[in-house]
Design an enzyme around this catalytic site. Structure first.
Site, PDB file in Angstrom:
ATOM      1  N   ARG A   1       0.972  -1.310   0.225  1.00 18.83           N
ATOM      2  CA  ARG A   1      -0.220   0.024   0.119  1.00 18.83           C
ATOM      3  C   ARG A   1       0.892   1.078  -0.048  1.00 18.83           C
ATOM      4  O   ARG A   1       1.380   1.532   1.116  1.00 18.83           O
ATOM      5  CB  ARG A   1      -0.893   0.040   1.099  1.00 18.83           C
ATOM      6  CG  ARG A   1      -1.696   1.382   1.577  1.00 18.83           C
ATOM      7  CD  ARG A   1      -2.715   1.048   2.365  1.00 18.83           C
ATOM      8  NE  ARG A   1      -2.528   0.736   3.668  1.00 18.83           N
ATOM      9  CZ  ARG A   1      -2.222   1.465   4.885  1.00 18.83           C
ATOM     10  NH1 ARG A   1      -1.564   2.834   4.442  1.00 18.83           N
ATOM     11  NH2 ARG A   1      -1.725   0.705   5.727  1.00 18.83           N
TER      12      ARG A   1
ATOM     13  N   HIS B   1      -3.934   4.290   4.554  1.00 23.99           N
ATOM     14  CA  HIS B   1      -4.973   3.148   4.554  1.00 23.99           C
ATOM     15  C   HIS B   1      -6.449   3.619   3.725  1.00 23.99           C
ATOM     16  O   HIS B   1      -7.173   3.241   3.103  1.00 23.99           O
ATOM     17  CB  HIS B   1      -5.456   2.596   5.854  1.00 23.99           C
ATOM     18  CG  HIS B   1      -6.622   1.812   6.001  1.00 23.99           C
ATOM     19  ND1 HIS B   1      -6.497   0.580   5.480  1.00 23.99           N
ATOM     20  CD2 HIS B   1      -7.881   1.872   6.619  1.00 23.99           C
ATOM     21  CE1 HIS B   1      -7.624  -0.212   5.695  1.00 23.99           C
ATOM     22  NE2 HIS B   1      -8.195   0.768   6.528  1.00 23.99           N
TER      23      HIS B   1
ATOM     24  N   TYR C   1       3.518   5.292  11.479  1.00 23.59           N
ATOM     25  CA  TYR C   1       3.695   3.862  11.968  1.00 23.59           C
ATOM     26  C   TYR C   1       4.595   3.270  10.813  1.00 23.59           C
ATOM     27  O   TYR C   1       5.036   2.112  10.833  1.00 23.59           O
ATOM     28  CB  TYR C   1       2.436   3.235  12.170  1.00 23.59           C
ATOM     29  CG  TYR C   1       1.484   3.240  10.780  1.00 23.59           C
ATOM     30  CD1 TYR C   1       1.595   2.367   9.796  1.00 23.59           C
ATOM     31  CD2 TYR C   1       0.336   4.055  11.030  1.00 23.59           C
ATOM     32  CE1 TYR C   1       0.879   2.508   8.586  1.00 23.59           C
ATOM     33  CE2 TYR C   1      -0.626   3.966   9.801  1.00 23.59           C
ATOM     34  CZ  TYR C   1      -0.230   3.031   8.697  1.00 23.59           C
ATOM     35  OH  TYR C   1      -1.005   3.267   7.582  1.00 23.59           O
TER      36      TYR C   1
END
Length: 395
Positions: free
Chosen positions: A289, A293, A302
Site C-alpha cells: 500500500r 489506508h 507507523y
C-alpha cells in the site's frame, strides 16, 4: 499530474522499545519469511521489466499479445488516475473518505482481467481497478463516499457486488453464492477480494471452512499490502498468508502482486480449477500500500519512509511500461495519448462528483419491509416533522 506518479511521502518510524514477546517473535523463521515475502513467489515480470519463464504458469498467458499488454497497462493507468482524482476530491471536501488503491493496480487489474463475464465478483471497498475492468463507471464508485447513495450500481449488471465495508463479510457472501451456482450446475466461478487485515477475521475462516467442505467454486484473492491500517502483517501471522489454505484442505499460492502478468496467470489457473469442480483456491498477491489506508490515516506515524521508497522501485505501472518500451513496438505516442485520456477521465470524474444531487432524506425509510411497518411509519413522520422545523425557523 503524471499518470505514473506514486503518491504520499513518509517519515522514519519512531524507534520503539522491544518487549520480551517481540524479541521472541522476531526469532521465528516463519514470521521472518512472511514479513519479507520471499516464499514461493510466482513472478513473470521482474521489477526491472524483464520477462522470466515459468513452466507452470506461462501457458495461462500464452495468448497475451503486445496489444493485450498495452490494454493491461491502460487499465492500470486509468485506475490510478481515477484513484488520484478521488483522493484530491476528498482533500477538497467533496468526499467524506476515500480508500486509495495506489500500488495495488497490478493485483487488481491482472486478477480482474482473468474473470469471465459470467463470473461473479465480491469486492471489499478498495477494488477500484477491479470495478474498472468489470465495466462499472468510475463515477458510480464515488456516490457512497460522498453520502448520496448506498452503492451506486446494480450488482447484477456487471456481476460486481456492491462495496462491502464490514471487514471480511463479503467472503461469506461469495462462498454462499458459489455454493449456489455449484448446485445449479453453472459453468462459472466466484472471486472474493479481501486484504491481509481481513484474513484475521472470523468470517474469512468460516468461508474457508464452508468452501472447502462443499467444494465451492470460489477464488479467495487476498491483496496482502502488508499493513492492516497501522498493523503490519507480521503481527497477524507467523507464516505466509497463502499457507493458511493448507489447514482447510485446499491449495494456496503467493504471487508477485506488482506483476500484472503473473496475477493474470495465477488467477486464470485458480478460476479454471473452480470451474472444473476442484474447489476453492487462496491467492495471496504480495504487494504494498503506497499511500494511506484511507484519507483519514497518516502512515508516517507507523511506517518507515525507507520501506515505501524501496517499494516505489517495484511500481507495477513503471514495471510494465519498461517492458513495453524495451520489448515491444510501443512508442511514445501511445503513452502520450494515454496521458491525455487519463486527464480527461480525471476532469469527468471531478465534474460528476460536484454535480451529484443530494438524496431524498425520506428515502431511507423505504424498502425496509415489503409490506410496511407501523414503527417505521411513526419514525418517518417524526423525521419529517424534524426536517420541517428548520424551514419554520428560517421563515
Amino acid at each position: 499530474m503524471t499518470v505514473d506518479s506514486a503518491a504520499s511521502t513518509g517519515a522514519a518510524r519512531t524507534p520503539r522499545k522491544r518487549t520480551a514477546a517481540s524479541k521472541t517473535a522476531k526469532k521465528s523463521p516463519g514470521r521472518t519469511a512472511a514479513a519479507k515475502g520471499q516464499t514461493d513467489l510466482v513472478q513473470l515480470l521482474t521489477p526491472e521489466g524483464k520477462r522470466v519463464k515459468n513452466t507452470e504458469y506461462d501457458k495461462y498467458v500464452a495468448d497475451i499479445t503486445d496489444d493485450a499488454l498495452r490494454g493491461l497497462y491502460r487499465d492500470m493507468v486509468m485506475s490510478r488516475r481515477f484513484d488520484a482524482e478521488a483522493v484530491t476530491l476528498q482533500r477538497q471536501g467533496e468526499l467524506g473518505l476515500w480508500p486509495s488503491l495506489l500500488g495495488q493496480e497490478a493485483a487488481q487489474v491482472g486478477s480482474a482481467r482473468a474473470t469471465r463475464d459470467d463470473d461473479y465478483v465480491f469486492p471489499t471497498y478498495r477494488e477500484h481497478g477491479v470495478a474498472w475492468c468489470r465495466g462499472v463507471e468510475p463515477e458510480n464508485l464515488l456516490g457512497m463516499f460522498r453520502g448520496v447513495n448506498n452503492g451506486g450500481w446494480d450488482p447484477n449488471t456487471n456481476n460486481f457486488h456492491l462495496y462491502t465495508i464490514v471487514i471480511g463479510s463479503q467472503t461469506l457472501h461469495a462462498t454462499g453464492y458459489a455454493m449456489g451456482i455449484a448446485k445449479d450446475g453453472a459453468d462459472s466461478a466466484v472471486i472474493a477480494y479481501f486484504g491481509d487485515g481481513a484474513s484475521s477475521q472470523g468470517d474469512v475462516a468460516e468461508s474457508f471452512t464452508f468452501s472447502a467442505v462443499y467444494n465451492a467454486p470460489v477464488v479467495f484473492f487476498c491483496q496482502n499490502n502488508q499493513w492492516a491500517i497501522s498493523e503490519p502483517t507480521e503481527k497477524q501471522t507467523r507464516v505466509p498468508l497463502y499457507q493458511r489454505a493448507q489447514g482447510f484442505g485446499f491449495p494456496g499460492v503467493r504471487v508477485d502482486g506488482n506483476d500484472v502478468l503473473a496475477c493474470l496467470a495465477v488467477t486464470r489457473w485458480a478460476l479454471q480449477r473452480a470451474r472444473d469442480g476442484e474447489g476453492p483456491t487462496l491467492v495471496e498477491a504480495f504487494t504494498y500500500r503506497m499511500g494511506a489506508h484511507t484519507t483519514s490515516d497518516d502512515p508516517t506515524k507507523y511506517r518507515a519512509d525507507e520501506e515505501r521508497v524501496a517499494w516505489e522501485a517495484k511500481d507495477p505501472i513503471l514495471r510494465l511500461r519498461t517492458y513495453l518500451e524495451n520489448h515491444t513496438d510501443t512508442g511514445a505516442e501511445f503513452f502520450a495519448e494515454l496521458e491525455t485520456e487519463s486527464e480527461t477521465l480525471g476532469r469527468r470524474v471531478r465534474e460528476a462528483v460536484r454535480g451529484m444531487r443530494n438524496p431524498d432524506r425520506m428515502a431511507m425509510f423505504e424498502h425496509g419491509y415489503a409490506d410496511g411497518h407501523a414503527l417505521v411509519d411513526e419514525e418517518r413522520a417524526q423525521f419529517a416533522a424534524y426536517q420541517a422545523s428548520f424551514a419554520e425557523e428560517g421563515a
